[in-house]
Design a protein around this motif. Structure first.
Motif, PDB file in Angstrom:
ATOM      1  N   SER A 122       0.836  -1.208   0.000  1.00 36.15           N
ATOM      2  CA  SER A 122       0.000   0.000   0.000  1.00 36.15           C
ATOM      3  C   SER A 122       0.866   1.251   0.000  1.00 36.15           C
ATOM      4  O   SER A 122       0.533   2.253  -0.644  1.00 36.15           O
ATOM      5  N   ASP A 123       1.976   1.201   0.723  1.00 33.07           N
ATOM      6  CA  ASP A 123       2.915   2.322   0.713  1.00 33.07           C
ATOM      7  C   ASP A 123       3.635   2.422  -0.631  1.00 33.07           C
ATOM      8  O   ASP A 123       3.861   3.512  -1.144  1.00 33.07           O
ATOM      9  N   HIS A 124       4.015   1.276  -1.179  1.00 34.75           N
ATOM     10  CA  HIS A 124       4.747   1.268  -2.446  1.00 34.75           C
ATOM     11  C   HIS A 124       3.881   1.815  -3.583  1.00 34.75           C
ATOM     12  O   HIS A 124       4.328   2.666  -4.362  1.00 34.75           O
ATOM     13  N   PHE A 125       2.653   1.332  -3.675  1.00 39.67           N
ATOM     14  CA  PHE A 125       1.703   1.821  -4.682  1.00 39.67           C
ATOM     15  C   PHE A 125       0.769   2.839  -4.012  1.00 39.67           C
ATOM     16  O   PHE A 125      -0.443   2.666  -3.963  1.00 39.67           O
ATOM     17  N   ASN A 126       1.373   3.902  -3.526  1.00 39.56           N
ATOM     18  CA  ASN A 126       0.661   4.855  -2.677  1.00 39.56           C
ATOM     19  C   ASN A 126      -0.488   5.548  -3.414  1.00 39.56           C
ATOM     20  O   ASN A 126      -0.339   5.989  -4.558  1.00 39.56           O
ATOM     21  N   ILE A 127      -1.642   5.642  -2.747  1.00 39.54           N
ATOM     22  CA  ILE A 127      -2.810   6.384  -3.227  1.00 39.54           C
ATOM     23  C   ILE A 127      -3.422   7.075  -2.018  1.00 39.54           C
ATOM     24  O   ILE A 127      -3.686   6.420  -1.002  1.00 39.54           O
ATOM     25  N   LEU A 157       0.884  -8.070  -9.613  1.00 39.19           N
ATOM     26  CA  LEU A 157       0.529  -6.913  -8.781  1.00 39.19           C
ATOM     27  C   LEU A 157       0.689  -5.617  -9.576  1.00 39.19           C
ATOM     28  O   LEU A 157      -0.178  -4.729  -9.521  1.00 39.19           O
ATOM     29  N   LEU A 158       1.783  -5.487 -10.319  1.00 35.65           N
ATOM     30  CA  LEU A 158       2.009  -4.294 -11.131  1.00 35.65           C
ATOM     31  C   LEU A 158       0.922  -4.145 -12.187  1.00 35.65           C
ATOM     32  O   LEU A 158       0.419  -3.040 -12.424  1.00 35.65           O
ATOM     33  N   TRP A 159       0.550  -5.240 -12.822  1.00 36.16           N
ATOM     34  CA  TRP A 159      -0.512  -5.232 -13.839  1.00 36.16           C
ATOM     35  C   TRP A 159      -1.843  -4.802 -13.219  1.00 36.16           C
ATOM     36  O   TRP A 159      -2.559  -3.962 -13.788  1.00 36.16           O
ATOM     37  N   ALA A 160      -2.166  -5.361 -12.064  1.00 47.01           N
ATOM     38  CA  ALA A 160      -3.425  -5.008 -11.402  1.00 47.01           C
ATOM     39  C   ALA A 160      -3.446  -3.544 -10.999  1.00 47.01           C
ATOM     40  O   ALA A 160      -4.465  -2.856 -11.136  1.00 47.01           O
ATOM     41  N   SER A 161      -2.311  -3.032 -10.500  1.00 47.47           N
ATOM     42  CA  SER A 161      -2.242  -1.628 -10.109  1.00 47.47           C
ATOM     43  C   SER A 161      -2.426  -0.712 -11.310  1.00 47.47           C
ATOM     44  O   SER A 161      -3.088   0.330 -11.215  1.00 47.47           O
ATOM     45  N   MET A 190       7.532   4.114 -13.604  1.00 48.04           N
ATOM     46  CA  MET A 190       8.936   3.707 -13.712  1.00 48.04           C
ATOM     47  C   MET A 190       9.754   4.108 -12.491  1.00 48.04           C
ATOM     48  O   MET A 190      10.566   3.335 -11.995  1.00 48.04           O
ATOM     49  N   GLU A 191       9.537   5.314 -11.995  1.00 52.91           N
ATOM     50  CA  GLU A 191      10.379   5.843 -10.914  1.00 52.91           C
ATOM     51  C   GLU A 191      10.092   5.208  -9.568  1.00 52.91           C
ATOM     52  O   GLU A 191      11.018   4.872  -8.819  1.00 52.91           O
ATOM     53  N   LEU A 192       8.821   5.038  -9.223  1.00 54.99           N
ATOM     54  CA  LEU A 192       8.438   4.577  -7.890  1.00 54.99           C
ATOM     55  C   LEU A 192       7.895   3.150  -7.854  1.00 54.99           C
ATOM     56  O   LEU A 192       8.039   2.463  -6.847  1.00 54.99           O
ATOM     57  N   HIS A 193       7.273   2.700  -8.930  1.00 56.16           N
ATOM     58  CA  HIS A 193       6.593   1.408  -8.890  1.00 56.16           C
ATOM     59  C   HIS A 193       7.448   0.252  -9.390  1.00 56.16           C
ATOM     60  O   HIS A 193       7.183  -0.895  -9.047  1.00 56.16           O
ATOM     61  N   SER A 194       8.452   0.532 -10.228  1.00 51.92           N
ATOM     62  CA  SER A 194       9.189  -0.586 -10.825  1.00 51.92           C
ATOM     63  C   SER A 194      10.699  -0.348 -10.863  1.00 51.92           C
ATOM     64  O   SER A 194      11.418  -0.833  -9.990  1.00 51.92           O
ATOM     65  N   LEU A 195      11.196   0.404 -11.829  1.00 50.31           N
ATOM     66  CA  LEU A 195      12.638   0.483 -12.076  1.00 50.31           C
ATOM     67  C   LEU A 195      13.417   1.188 -10.974  1.00 50.31           C
ATOM     68  O   LEU A 195      14.546   0.803 -10.654  1.00 50.31           O
ATOM     69  N   GLY A 196      12.847   2.252 -10.416  1.00 49.14           N
ATOM     70  CA  GLY A 196      13.575   3.083  -9.468  1.00 49.14           C
ATOM     71  C   GLY A 196      14.184   4.279 -10.172  1.00 49.14           C
ATOM     72  O   GLY A 196      14.477   4.246 -11.374  1.00 49.14           O
ATOM     73  N   VAL A 197      14.413   5.343  -9.432  1.00 49.06           N
ATOM     74  CA  VAL A 197      14.817   6.617 -10.018  1.00 49.06           C
ATOM     75  C   VAL A 197      16.190   6.561 -10.677  1.00 49.06           C
ATOM     76  O   VAL A 197      16.486   7.344 -11.598  1.00 49.06           O
ATOM     77  N   ASP A 198      17.057   5.655 -10.265  1.00 48.48           N
ATOM     78  CA  ASP A 198      18.434   5.588 -10.786  1.00 48.48           C
ATOM     79  C   ASP A 198      18.620   4.499 -11.833  1.00 48.48           C
ATOM     80  O   ASP A 198      19.750   4.066 -12.083  1.00 48.48           O
ATOM     81  N   LEU A 258       4.527  -3.259 -19.346  1.00 43.54           N
ATOM     82  CA  LEU A 258       4.453  -3.800 -17.991  1.00 43.54           C
ATOM     83  C   LEU A 258       5.253  -5.098 -17.873  1.00 43.54           C
ATOM     84  O   LEU A 258       5.927  -5.325 -16.867  1.00 43.54           O
ATOM     85  N   ASP A 259       5.188  -5.939 -18.894  1.00 42.07           N
ATOM     86  CA  ASP A 259       5.989  -7.170 -18.884  1.00 42.07           C
ATOM     87  C   ASP A 259       7.473  -6.846 -18.831  1.00 42.07           C
ATOM     88  O   ASP A 259       8.242  -7.503 -18.107  1.00 42.07           O
TER      89      ASP A 259
END
Length: 278
Positions: A122-127, A157-161, A190-198, A258-259
């Motif tokens: 819930s924190d990671h996919f914050n709303i 989870l990423l697909w559902a979000s 990309m920045e927060l949900h998967s790859l990360g900012v760097d 997403l894949d």
């Protein structure tokens, strides 16, 4: 004074179980990280079957009898309703029931590892409930996205979000039109949900993903608040991002991305680091 009776019961149970105080329990620190405070029964169970055995039981959360929490949740209808029904409620009533359900589960549920991971995702996919329609969309996201996939595969989870109306509204994707693209959700994806900012993606990657996401919005009429794809506002041109060339495929363009995001090494490092830190 309100704590006297539970404290006495707690102390008596510790004495009966013969459990040591926290600083003498080798498993206490680990249990504290995987629960909202280990109860005597949980500490006793860990002493019986070992920490690894307790973790294996917790990972199979659907087979843990949880009647105590279920009974306390019976009167909270907001956590079970569809968005188009919940929208007819008073906003504060819906929010208070949603908050109450979260607290009840954290305090009373025997599925403690599951609940800590629900909070993590819930924190990671914050709303936030405070934005626009999210107050009646987030309870559905909690039920069908976070809670449904908290111990599942990250790609699912990423697909559902990405298909969550609450997420699309929170990050303004309903305003993402081929004639005036909005990059908010593409950037956060990309920045927060998967790859990360760097991870090395570029601003061009963000804008190309935003083009893929045009048309991803929510229903405004029948089954109001559900996910829908509007091909009339979708950018049908070829997109190039993250080394991919994506031809016009409507809604399926984003699913290709997403894949790629879910299986990317940067995503694995980013998510694993956050889990270890937690």
């Amino acid at each position: 004074l309100a704590a006297c009776s539970p404290a006495a019961a707690y102390l008596n149970q510790q004495q009966r179980a013969g459990l040591p105080w926290p600083d003498a329990n080798a498993h206490f620190a680990a249990l504290s990280r995987m629960t909202y405070g280990p109860l005597p029964a949980e500490r006793q169970r860990t002493a019986e079957i070992g920490l690894q055995g307790w973790i294996e039981e917790q990972l199979d959360h659907e087979n843990i009898e949880d009647l105590g929490a279920a009974l306390r949740l019976r009167s909270l209808d907001a956590i079970r309703l569809d968005a188009n029904v919940l929208e007819g409620w008073e906003k504060e009533d819906a929010i208070e029931q949603f908050k109450a359900a979260s607290l009840i589960r954290q305090v009373y549920s025997r599925r403690q590892l599951y609940e800590t991971l629900v909070e993590f995702w819930s924190d990671h996919f914050n709303i936030t409930l405070a934005k626009d329609k999210c107050w009646f969309l987030k309870p559905v996201d909690d039920r069908e996205v976070v809670r449904a996939h908290a111990l599942g595969k990250f790609g699912e989870l990423l697909w559902a979000s990405a298909h969550s109306p609450a997420m699309l509204i929170y990050l303004d994707n309903q305003a993402n039109h081929r004639d005036h693209p909005n990059e908010n959700y593409a950037r956060e994806l990309m920045e927060l949900h998967s790859l990360g900012v760097d991870a090395g993606y570029t601003q061009d990657d963000v804008m190309e993903l935003a083009r893929c996401l045009t048309g991803w919005t929510i229903k405004e009429h029948f089954w109001r608040g559900g996910f829908t794809f509007d091909d009339e506002i979708h950018d049908t041109g070829t997109k190039r991002l993250l080394g991919l060339t994506i031809s016009n495929a409507g809604e399926h363009e984003v699913e290709q991305v997403l894949d790629e995001l879910a299986s990317h090494p940067s995503t694995a490092r980013f998510i694993a680091f956050k889990l270890v830190r937690r």
